[in-house]
Scaffold this active site. Structure first.
Site, PDB file in Angstrom:
ATOM      1  N   LYS A   1       0.934  -1.316  -0.138  1.00 38.36           N
ATOM      2  CA  LYS A   1      -0.043  -0.092   0.017  1.00 38.36           C
ATOM      3  C   LYS A   1       0.852   1.300  -0.052  1.00 38.36           C
ATOM      4  O   LYS A   1       1.609   1.377   0.773  1.00 38.36           O
ATOM      5  CB  LYS A   1      -0.886   0.006   1.183  1.00 38.36           C
ATOM      6  CG  LYS A   1      -1.478   1.428   1.960  1.00 38.36           C
ATOM      7  CD  LYS A   1      -2.454   2.014   0.865  1.00 38.36           C
ATOM      8  CE  LYS A   1      -2.815   3.415   0.870  1.00 38.36           C
ATOM      9  NZ  LYS A   1      -2.683   3.879   2.273  1.00 38.36           N
TER      10      LYS A   1
ATOM     11  N   GLY B   1      -0.750   8.418  -0.036  1.00 34.43           N
ATOM     12  CA  GLY B   1      -0.573   9.532  -0.819  1.00 34.43           C
ATOM     13  C   GLY B   1       0.569  10.370  -0.157  1.00 34.43           C
ATOM     14  O   GLY B   1       1.297  11.126  -0.870  1.00 34.43           O
TER      15      GLY B   1
ATOM     16  N   GLY C   1      -5.146  10.667  -0.910  1.00 35.00           N
ATOM     17  CA  GLY C   1      -5.786  11.763  -0.183  1.00 35.00           C
ATOM     18  C   GLY C   1      -5.295  13.101  -0.413  1.00 35.00           C
ATOM     19  O   GLY C   1      -6.131  13.936  -0.842  1.00 35.00           O
TER      20      GLY C   1
ATOM     21  N   LYS D   1      -4.665   1.642  10.581  1.00 35.90           N
ATOM     22  CA  LYS D   1      -3.714   0.703   9.898  1.00 35.90           C
ATOM     23  C   LYS D   1      -3.577  -0.688  10.741  1.00 35.90           C
ATOM     24  O   LYS D   1      -3.764  -1.506  10.080  1.00 35.90           O
ATOM     25  CB  LYS D   1      -2.353   1.186  10.366  1.00 35.90           C
ATOM     26  CG  LYS D   1      -2.037   2.850   9.732  1.00 35.90           C
ATOM     27  CD  LYS D   1      -1.572   2.739   8.343  1.00 35.90           C
ATOM     28  CE  LYS D   1      -1.414   4.219   7.915  1.00 35.90           C
ATOM     29  NZ  LYS D   1      -1.658   4.306   6.258  1.00 35.90           N
TER      30      LYS D   1
HETATM   31  C1  X2W Z   1      -9.639   8.044   0.632  1.00 39.04           C
HETATM   32  C2  X2W Z   1      -8.989   7.244  -0.714  1.00 39.04           C
HETATM   33  C3  X2W Z   1      -7.652   7.845  -0.897  1.00 39.04           C
HETATM   34  C4  X2W Z   1      -6.714   7.205   0.148  1.00 39.04           C
HETATM   35  C5  X2W Z   1      -9.966   9.653  -0.013  1.00 39.04           C
HETATM   36  O1  X2W Z   1     -10.791   9.873  -0.362  1.00 39.04           O
HETATM   37  O2  X2W Z   1      -9.149  10.118   0.481  1.00 39.04           O
HETATM   38  C6  X2W Z   1     -11.766   7.808   1.778  1.00 39.04           C
HETATM   39  O3  X2W Z   1     -11.575   8.324   2.517  1.00 39.04           O
HETATM   40  P1  X2W Z   1      -4.313   7.980   1.390  1.00 39.04           P
HETATM   41  O4  X2W Z   1      -3.306   8.745   0.652  1.00 39.04           O
HETATM   42  O5  X2W Z   1      -3.994   6.575   1.452  1.00 39.04           O
HETATM   43  O6  X2W Z   1      -4.833   8.518   2.592  1.00 39.04           O
HETATM   44  N1  X2W Z   1     -11.074   7.485   0.539  1.00 39.04           N
HETATM   45  C7  X2W Z   1     -12.909   6.927   1.744  1.00 39.04           C
HETATM   46  O7  X2W Z   1      -7.075   6.353   1.035  1.00 39.04           O
HETATM   47  O8  X2W Z   1      -5.435   7.978   0.460  1.00 39.04           O
END
Ligand code: X2W
Length: 286
Positions: free
Chosen positions: A35, A38, A71, A244
């Site tokens: 994984k 972002g 994110g 996590k």
């Molecule tokens: C996340 C998807 C992206 C994510 C969002 O919209 O930000 C939800 O919260 P990171 O960078 O791993 O935090 N989805 C439902 O998880 O990004």
């Protein structure tokens, strides 16, 4: 350039390769889900280093699968479009306008950046989302969160097909709903569900902390699932670490052999974890 100058660096490189042999053998044909959050996708140099490590893994017989987040990248486009966004318990409240932006950013910009970085290092990455070949069918998590999905039905056949062709899947965490909806899935949750569907040998959660810390603030290098539950109950595991460790426990319950929570910003983090005695971060086992 070939050289007769046997300086220490070359000798050390050869010794490092030699000492990695048992680890390389251990992970032949292993499925390793990574994984990449972002926040862990930094500069182009960091991305290049990550891509090299992934291609090296594939070269030595591992089947790597990348599941990414994004994110901060979603926030940046929402800001430009003047769309407000808020998180409830770590999940983005996702209305119809937001889910369009989420899909554009994750399946578009972020996914293709990773695919291209891997391919530039000589790999053959294929970018998909949970929608492709019904990889991840979702149910709505909670009406209050809108188009946020919980993985409900997984079909990993596409991923096995890619492994057979020495291709590296790069997966954006979006799922299809049963009524044609697009669901936004937390990246950690998606990675855990995909690792469980594959009964992966390892799930590596690359984060921006060095691992799970005990009450004295030291990283614990090996933990049993029961210890994680006790540390959560005692409040030692708290805040951003909870999603996590929850993902780790769910993945282990789902048949993943071990989960590692580690700092993705450290150089060669994945190689250090898989191919050296040292390991990196916190290893969680059943
Ligand atoms: C996340 C998807 C992206 C994510 C969002 O919209 O930000 C939800 O919260 P990171 O960078 O791993 O935090 N989805 C439902 O998880 O990004």
């Amino acid at each position: 350039m070939r050289t007769q100058d046997m300086n220490r660096d070359w000798i050390a490189t050869a010794a490092t390769l030699s000492s990695a042999l048992p680890y390389l053998q251990r992970y032949t044909d292993a499925i390793v889900v990574i994984k990449l959050g972002g926040h862990a996708m930094g500069s182009d140099e960091a991305m290049e280093g990550f891509a090299r490590d992934v291609v090296l893994m594939q070269q030595v017989g591992v089947n790597p699968v990348i599941v990414h987040g994004g994110g901060p990248q979603i926030n940046a486009l929402l800001d430009k479009l003047d769309i407000q966004s808020e998180f409830v318990n770590g999940k983005r409240v996702t209305d119809a306008a937001t889910v369009e932006v989420v899909e554009m950013v994750l399946s578009g910009l972020v996914n293709k950046r990773i695919v291209q970085a891997i391919n530039r290092q000589g790999g053959r990455a294929v970018g998909v989302s949970g929608k492709d070949a019904n990889l991840m069918i979702c149910d709505q998590t909670d009406p209050a969160l809108g188009f946020v999905g919980t993985p409900a039905e997984m079909d990993p056949k596409l991923l096995h097909t890619l492994f057979e062709r020495d291709m590296i899947p790069v997966i954006a965490p979006l799922g299809a709903g049963r009524n044609g909806e697009t669901f936004n899935v937390n990246g950690d949750t998606a990675a855990g569900a995909i690792a469980a569907a594959l009964k992966a040998d390892r799930l590596l959660l690359l984060t921006d902390v060095s691992g799970v810390k005990n009450a004295s603030g030291e990283v614990v290098t090996e933990l049993k699932a029961a210890q994680i539950r006790a540390m959560t109950q005692d409040g030692v595991i708290a805040g951003g670490m909870i999603p996590k460790t929850e993902t780790a426990l769910d993945a282990i319950d789902g048949g993943v052999r071990a989960v590692v929570i580690l700092d993705g910003r450290a150089p060669n983090a994945c190689l250090l974890e898989l191919f050296t005695e040292h390991g990196a971060g916190s290893l969680i086992r059943p």
